[in-house]
Write an enzyme that holds these catalytic residues in place. Structure first.
Site, PDB file in Angstrom:
ATOM      1  CG  HIS A 258      -2.532  -1.268   1.189  1.00 64.03           C
ATOM      2  ND1 HIS A 258      -2.737  -1.426   0.193  1.00 64.03           N
ATOM      3  CD2 HIS A 258      -2.368  -1.851   1.983  1.00 64.03           C
ATOM      4  CE1 HIS A 258      -3.559  -2.095   0.357  1.00 64.03           C
ATOM      5  NE2 HIS A 258      -3.203  -2.639   1.716  1.00 64.03           N
ATOM      6  CG  ASP A 311      -2.896  -3.660   5.342  1.00 62.37           C
ATOM      7  OD1 ASP A 311      -1.706  -3.156   5.444  1.00 62.37           O
ATOM      8  OD2 ASP A 311      -3.352  -3.768   5.274  1.00 62.37           O
ATOM      9  CD  GLU A 312      -5.485  -6.113   1.888  1.00 59.53           C
ATOM     10  OE1 GLU A 312      -6.906  -6.568   2.270  1.00 59.53           O
ATOM     11  OE2 GLU A 312      -5.325  -4.413   1.632  1.00 59.53           O
ATOM     12  CB  VAL A 313       3.284  -8.057   2.153  1.00 53.52           C
ATOM     13  CG1 VAL A 313       4.074  -7.749   1.440  1.00 53.52           C
ATOM     14  CG2 VAL A 313       2.833  -6.768   2.932  1.00 53.52           C
ATOM     15  CD  GLU A 366      -2.933  -8.805   6.797  1.00 51.21           C
ATOM     16  OE1 GLU A 366      -3.573  -8.780   5.529  1.00 51.21           O
ATOM     17  OE2 GLU A 366      -2.619  -8.449   7.995  1.00 51.21           O
TER      18      GLU A 366
END
EC number: 3.2.1.52
Length: 525
Positions: A258, A311-313, A366
């Protein structure tokens, strides 16, 4: 339908008209006349937080002028016995030189208070100024204006109160839509009405890096436009506004995912022009920029926490970028690393940098899901995924924040079909063994900003955020009893300029279904 209303009315009759509900209270039906004046709240004038609150709560408690002259309670005496020791007080002082004597709220502050209102006197006692602020809010909600007699009235009460969770907040997202400073100040003003004490400011994301960082002045080239930026002075205004209301401001710089907006100002921290995130784990420059960002943030945000995202890597960019693959191969020969190990290296290095600036890192779930007990124990795990085992988090020694998204009782306020009653049903500690429950510090309402800006913020957030606020403050969980109190609180928010949506909406921020939204009780949803 009628039976539901009767049950709610009967339950509500036993409760004072307060939101959130105090832990312990004894209130009579005796109505006492209150005589307002500019000096009604008698506080220590030498304490800037209390002095500002005394002025602020005059129009909140007495919104219809001074009323008719008469005899009644002439003042609320506020007595603070500050239990904070000199060493702890000094440790909480800000890093900025321009207000070095100010006291800021911190996790674990004593927010308890005792309010006693009798026919002859009204007294508010608290251990700290922050407890006094919470008590002032309670008193202001007890005061009612009688339009027939043009007088203010309050019921006789004894209230002893304290929060259930120390960390009670709202996340705002200025990376997806820019939120003007005026909107942020308005948000901060409203949080204490529901006794919320944290503004989690998600400052940066893929779409925008809007904040000035003096050590890296090109970073805000990643903003939406030159108008949609926060100067250092803008940030100071928000932090100071929050301080005077007992609200902590926790910034978030989401990395390494992000983070495409970082590439506009410093393209060297990104893998390539066509594959921009996660940020380049192989370059010292990446961590030098992050170090400077967190160093600047430490000067602007006095709170002990900083949120690092994590997060969300998706590591596919690392796998497809030749320079990063070359770096990984060099590491592989020495340590047998994969891209997952590189992810671990990034988040652990980011946390180490935060600690070097005397900040305690918060990272999304995460990070724990991937790396478990290998994280430094100072890390606070922010649980948002249903798959994350909260009990496992705390059993491994980590403090956590909880606001699970994408479920029926989600605290993600961008889920517009989640009603206030569903949010009210959620309890962050519900699955945690009693001896570990203090490791759950609290949680937030999360207002992710893809579909919200200053135009629809209030009606999207409120009154669902108030429902979250009561679950974090109070020990009650009776939806039927809460309903009429929350209806009254929603109307109070409207009176105070907060555009809260009706309670009976099936979708957040929908318009009222008919006239008289504050007076005509409708079916609860």
């Amino acid at each position: 339908m009628r039976s539901v209303l009767l049950v709610a009315a009967a339950a509500a009759a036993k409760q004072p008209p307060l939101w959130p509900l105090p832990q312990n209270y004894s209130c009579s039906t005796q109505k006492l006349t209150v005589i307002p004046s500019p000096a009604f709240f008698r506080v220590d004038a030498g304490n800037d937080v209390l002095a500002a609150a005394a002025k602020r709560y005059i129009p909140l408690a007495f919104p219809h002028g001074w009323g008719a002259p008469g005899v009644g309670l002439p003042a609320l005496s506020v007595v603070v016995d500050d239990g904070v020791g000199a060493t702890e007080r000094a440790a909480r002082r800000p890093r900025r030189a321009d207000d070095a004597g100010a006291l800021y709220p911190a996790l674990g502050d004593d927010e308890s208070y005792k309010l006693r209102i009798t026919a002859t006197s009204a007294t508010l006692k608290a251990r700290t100024v922050w407890g006094a602020l919470r008590g002032l809010e309670t008193f202001s909600q007890l005061v009612a204006y009688n339009f027939d007699t043009a007088t203010y009235q309050v019921v006789a009460c004894t209230i002893q109160d304290a929060p259930r969770y120390p960390h009670r907040g709202l996340m705002v997202d200025s990376g997806r839509h820019f939120l003007p400073v005026a909107t942020l100040l308005h948000v901060v003003d409203a949080l204490p009405f529901a006794k919320l004490n944290v503004l989690h400011w998600h400052l940066t994301d893929t779409q925008s890096f809007p904040v000035e960082t003096p050590s890296r002045p090109s970073l805000w080239r990643g903003s939406f436009s030159k108008r949609e930026r926060y100067s250092v002075e803008d940030v100071k205004r928000v932090v100071e506004r929050a301080r005077l209301r007992g609200v902590r401001v926790v910034p978030e710089f989401d990395t390494p995912g992000h983070a495409e907006s970082w590439c506009s100002g410093y393209p060297g921290v990104c893998p390539s022009p066509t594959c921009k995130t996660p940020l380049d784990v192989s370059k010292a420059e990446t961590f030098a920029v992050l170090d400077d960002v967190l160093g600047d943030a430490a000067k602007l945000f006095p709170d002990a926490f900083v949120h690092l995202g994590g997060d969300e890597v998706d590591t596919s960019c690392w796998a497809s970028t030749p320079s990063i693959q070359q770096w990984l191969r060099a590491v592989l020969r020495a340590r047998n690393w994969t891209t997952a190990d590189a992810y671990s290296y990034f988040v652990s290095t980011a946390a180490k940098i935060a600690r070097s600036h005397q900040k305690r890192p918060i990272q999304w779930a995460e990070v724990f899901d991937e790396f478990g007990a290998t994280l430094d124990k100072s890390t606070i795990v922010h649980v948002w995924k249903l798959s994350t085992n909260i009990t496992e988090v705390v059993e491994n020694g980590y403090d956590c924040l909880v606001n699970v998204g994408y479920v029926a009782d989600s605290w993600y306020l961008d889920n517009l079909d989640v009603t206030w009653a569903q949010a009210y049903a959620s309890d962050p500690r519900a699955t945690v063994p009693p001896h570990l429950q203090t490791k759950v510090l609290g949680g937030h309402g999360e207002m992710w900003g893809e579909t919200v800006d200053g135009s629809d913020f209030d009606a999207t957030v409120w009154p669902r955020l108030a429902a979250i606020g009561e679950r974090l403050w109070s020990s009650v969980d009776d939806v039927d009893a809460a309903w009429p109190r929350l209806e009254a609180f929603r109307c109070l928010l409207l009176e105070r300029g907060v555009g809260a949506a009706p309670l009976n909406n099936s979708m957040a921020r929908a318009a009222p279904v008919g006239p008289g939204a504050c007076t005509q009780r409708r079916r609860r949803i």
